[in-house]
Enzyme design. Sequence first.
Site: not given
Ligand code: 0ZP
Length: 335
Positions: A38, A226
Amino acid sequence: DNATDHEVPAEAIQNACLEYVVPVSIGTPGKQLMLDFDTGSSDLWVWSSEVAGAGKYRAKHRLYHPHLSTTAKRVDGTWKISYGDGSSASGDVWMDHISVAGVHIHGQAIEVAQHLSRAFLTDGGNDGLLGLAFPKLNTVQPHRVATPVENMLEKRLIDPPVFTCKLGHGSEQSFYSFGFIDKSVTRHPIVYHHVDSSRGFWEVASTAYMVGGKPYKSRDNTAIIDTGTTLCLVHDDAVDRIYHRINGARYSNSRGGWIYPNHERLPEIEFAIGHTMYRVRAIDFHYSDAGDGLTFGGIQSRGDLKYDIFGDVFLKSLYVVFDQANMKVGVAQRD
Ligand code: 0ZP
């Protein structure tokens, strides 16, 4: 020590629709877990024997048992992370050996999960995450721990000091490489762009886009590269312009996104990274079958976010080189 020592083999990735997972060996003897790499976060955490109440879900995962690894050592600290999609995880911290794409790190902090949110428990896809964003995002308290890439750079384990990512669509091969730029991926040039790492992300300028050959400007806009986000999430001006060019496209509340009739003609879509325009290939734009002869689009609204997220749907059209030491990304179009 010859150059090819640093060329690491491409790692196969599965489950290409929602996420890409990569085999990582942890501990002694090495236990292989499939981790979601990620570039949007900086924690390396794993499913473990310590996950509370996982019951029947545990069977779907490979677990790291720190007590069964002869090189594991418990260290101070706890971690807790919440992701953009609302999922979360927390636990304690161990040190152990890991091996990623042929690179051995002796002494990597492993964040061992004890609590996982529902989304992780019910998703059988990954056995944890490996964060590839900048060190400042790491959540271990009271002191953050070094990420795998930070360790590789610090211990000079990779030369050139970069990692690269090629995400394939469908059955096309995918890989991450460390210390090796694979020039055979594409005949297009790799153009390097400045990264603003102040928020800890791989954030680039993206102030222009094209829809069906028409250029538009988006002043001061930025985008985060991302690999952990499935879709491409952009501002509503761009989303509206894209779907207005597709006959029969509409926003579906029940499906939570834009859909359009299968086989409809798509406009050409390009987004700028720095001063270069990159195209989202039509096959990558068709994200999934929404039923009733409809397709769910791969480009959707970023909602309240202040920046675009260039997730897997866009990255499948590109080859990306991540250069953390020089705060640059090299990006090439793929065919
Ligand atoms: C995803 O893309 C999901 C899939 C998903 C979520 C919501 C709606 C969807 C609609 C259609 C298709 C996919 C959707 C990823 C995912 C894939 C497979 C299994 C999963 C099981 C549980 C949960 C998620 C799964 N999520 C993005 C995300 O949060 C949504 C998002 N991106 C919102 C930005 N805003 N990705 C994070 C990694 C995921 C976490 C990897 C869950 C899989 C598990 C991060 O890459 C996002 C990042 C922020 C962004 C601004 C770059 C983040 O949250 N980083 C954490 C830091 C903490 C900031 C210090």
